[in-house]
Design an enzyme around this catalytic site. Structure first.
Site, PDB file in Angstrom:
ATOM      1  N   ASN A   8      78.072  70.985 117.870  1.00  0.00           N
ATOM      2  CA  ASN A   8      78.531  72.327 118.239  1.00  0.00           C
ATOM      3  C   ASN A   8      79.299  72.197 119.551  1.00  0.00           C
ATOM      4  O   ASN A   8      78.714  72.224 120.625  1.00  0.00           O
ATOM      5  CB  ASN A   8      77.312  73.253 118.374  1.00  0.00           C
ATOM      6  CG  ASN A   8      77.687  74.688 118.724  1.00  0.00           C
ATOM      7  OD1 ASN A   8      78.827  74.979 119.084  1.00  0.00           O
ATOM      8  ND2 ASN A   8      76.720  75.592 118.639  1.00  0.00           N
ATOM      9  N   ARG A  68      80.299  72.710 113.776  1.00  0.00           N
ATOM     10  CA  ARG A  68      80.676  74.106 113.967  1.00  0.00           C
ATOM     11  C   ARG A  68      82.181  74.169 114.183  1.00  0.00           C
ATOM     12  O   ARG A  68      82.718  73.481 115.057  1.00  0.00           O
ATOM     13  CB  ARG A  68      79.980  74.706 115.180  1.00  0.00           C
ATOM     14  CG  ARG A  68      80.390  76.158 115.418  1.00  0.00           C
ATOM     15  CD  ARG A  68      79.846  76.727 116.718  1.00  0.00           C
ATOM     16  NE  ARG A  68      80.255  78.129 116.873  1.00  0.00           N
ATOM     17  CZ  ARG A  68      80.412  78.732 118.039  1.00  0.00           C
ATOM     18  NH1 ARG A  68      80.192  78.076 119.171  1.00  0.00           N
ATOM     19  NH2 ARG A  68      80.782  79.997 118.096  1.00  0.00           N
ATOM     20  N   GLU A 361      72.031  78.284 115.557  1.00  0.00           N
ATOM     21  CA  GLU A 361      73.230  77.934 114.803  1.00  0.00           C
ATOM     22  C   GLU A 361      73.118  76.526 114.240  1.00  0.00           C
ATOM     23  O   GLU A 361      73.586  76.250 113.132  1.00  0.00           O
ATOM     24  CB  GLU A 361      74.468  78.035 115.718  1.00  0.00           C
ATOM     25  CG  GLU A 361      74.856  79.472 116.073  1.00  0.00           C
ATOM     26  CD  GLU A 361      75.824  79.580 117.251  1.00  0.00           C
ATOM     27  OE1 GLU A 361      75.533  78.996 118.330  1.00  0.00           O
ATOM     28  OE2 GLU A 361      76.860  80.243 117.114  1.00  0.00           O
TER      29      GLU A 361
HETATM   30  C1  LIG Z   1      83.476  82.437 118.896  1.00  0.00           C
HETATM   31  C2  LIG Z   1      82.883  82.403 120.251  1.00  0.00           C
HETATM   32  O1  LIG Z   1      83.159  83.260 121.058  1.00  0.00           O
HETATM   33  O2  LIG Z   1      82.008  81.415 120.516  1.00  0.00           O
HETATM   34  P1  LIG Z   1      81.231  81.170 121.903  1.00  0.00           P
HETATM   35  O3  LIG Z   1      80.369  82.382 122.109  1.00  0.00           O
HETATM   36  O4  LIG Z   1      80.437  79.915 121.639  1.00  0.00           O
HETATM   37  O5  LIG Z   1      82.268  81.036 122.971  1.00  0.00           O
HETATM   38 MG   LIG Z   2      77.312  80.327 121.599  1.00  0.00          MG
END
Ligand SMILES: CC(=O)OP(=O)(O)O
Ligand SMILES: [Mg+2]
Ligand SMILES: Nc1ncnc2c1ncn2[C@@H]1O[C@H](COP(=O)(O)OP(=O)(O)O)[C@@H](O)[C@H]1O
Length: 375
Positions: A8, A68, A361
């Site tokens: 991720n 991800r 996630e």
């Molecule tokens: C899509 C997104 O904003 O992801 P993050 O919250 O990890 O920055």
């Molecule tokens: Mg996040």
């Protein structure tokens, strides 16, 4: 034992987990922060991930790698085995998620180079929102231009919204098909989603992850004409406007710091600028709660997740205050309990279940990665 390695990559971080899917348990996990910052010792995502992979126990057999990927455009509505064409498609929409997709791609490149013989699977933040109805995803602009450039709402954090809404149904003890749920994913990026019967019907992020709620460094909702106006009166060019909206706005823009912990601490110490920024942050969340109760035709559950949603007690209290007419009530003792365990913060007899559910996630990515291989 089926073991999936999950990557991720964020704009400035790399989170990873090695997950034993039979037990749904991490065997190893970690986080590299401040990637690319001078002095961090991690010049870029590729070298960071190479170091992580080199440190893994070589005795553990990895069945697959789940990645991800934030933006999948309109090409991907489910987990997808990565090949050159998929890499190219992710690259094609990188401009729509400039803080995220380039980092995701760097992670994919490094992991494929280090583990060339196992399947790599992309799990898209946008996939869960592929069910949005046209009324929710269409922007009211010139239809030809919109079609030509695929301008529409895509929505993000889908893996988290899916995982958390399913966990909520389990905890409530009713089939998700019967439930109307609002999920507030409040992290560095933040989004709200209306989930009816397990399906995303509306979400606050848009064509890019800049729309919707107030975030760490992103503005969220803004009159589109503000950007035109700033171009005309302040001479900001497109790159400066991009930088403004994605990196210099939100909590950072309003207070000078993009980290909610710092803003909360400053407000608690009497800083009026921080207090005013928190009021904007709260106001925007309540705007979406009201909108989504209307879109859902009522509400069964409201769920807080991600760094701010899971940990910020006073923010939750202030977001929820005065919403009793929706059936939303809070038990203060439950709200104040510091815990990593999914839990109700509403009283048992409240019409709406209010929950705090830590997102995962990585586990959801591992499950979906395995599902694609099994299928
Ligand atoms: C899509 C997104 O904003 O992801 P993050 O919250 O990890 O920055
Ligand atoms: Mg996040
Ligand atoms: N214990 C905590 N109390 C209050 N805020 C927290 C806490 N932990 C994290 N946060 C806030 O959560 C945000 C980061 O959320 P997170 O979900 O980790 O972000 P991301 O995954 O998008 O990088 C930051 O604003 C941070 O200040």
């Amino acid at each position: 034992m089926t073991t999936v390695f999950v990557v991720n990559t964020g704009s400035s971080s790399i989170k990873y987990q090695l997950i034993d899917l039979d037990a749904e348990r991490p065997l190893a996990s970690g986080l590299l922060e401040r990637v690319g910052e001078p002095g961090s010792g991690i010049p870029d995502h590729e070298s960071g991930l190479r170091a992580i992979l080199a440190d893994l126990d070589p005795g553990i057999e990895i069945a697959a790698v789940g990645h991800r990927v934030v933006h999948g455009g309109d090409r991907f509505s489910g987990p997808t085995v990565i090949d050159e064409a998929v890499v190219q498609a992710i690259e094609d929409v990188s401009v729509l998620a400039p803080l995220h997709n380039p980092a995701n791609l760097a992670g994919i490149r490094a992991a494929r180079a280090a583990l060339p013989d196992v399947p790599h699977v992309a799990i898209f933040d946008t996939a869960f929102h592929a069910t949005l109805p046209p009324a929710a995803y269409t922007y009211a602009i010139d239809a030809n231009l919109a079609a030509e450039h695929r301008i529409r709402r895509y929505g993000f954090h889908g893996t988290s919204h899916k995982y958390v809404s399913e966990r909520a149904a389990e905890l409530i003890g009713r089939p998700i098909e019967e439930l109307r749920i609002i999920v507030l994913h409040l992290g560095n990026g933040a989004s709200a989603t209306a989930v009816r019967g397990g399906i995303s019907i509306d979400t606050s992020m848009g064509m890019t992850p800049a729309q919707g709620l107030v975030m760490g460094t992103r503005s969220g909702d803004i009159d589109p004409a503000v950007l035109v106006h700033l171009h005309r009166v302040a001479g900001l060019d497109v790159d400066q406007l991009d930088e403004l909206v994605n990196r210099r706005s939100g909590l950072l823009g309003m207070t000078g710091t993009g980290d909610m912990r710092d803003v909360q601490a400053a407000a608690a110490a009497g800083d009026e600028v921080a207090e005013a920024a928190l009021a904007v942050y709260r106001h925007r969340i309540r705007h979406y709660i009201g909108a989504y109760v209307a879109q859902l035709g009522g509400l069964d559950a409201l769920v807080f997740t991600a760094g701010v949603g899971e940990n910020n007690v006073p923010l939750r209290r202030r977001v929820l205050a005065g919403l009793e007419f929706f059936g939303i009530r809070v038990d203060d003792d439950r709200n104040e309990l510091a815990s990593k365990v999914p839990r109700f913060i509403s009283p048992d007899d409240a019409p709406v279940a209010v929950l705090v559910i830590p997102t995962n996630e990585e586990l959801e990515i591992a499950r979906q990665t395995a599902s694609v291989l099994a299928g």
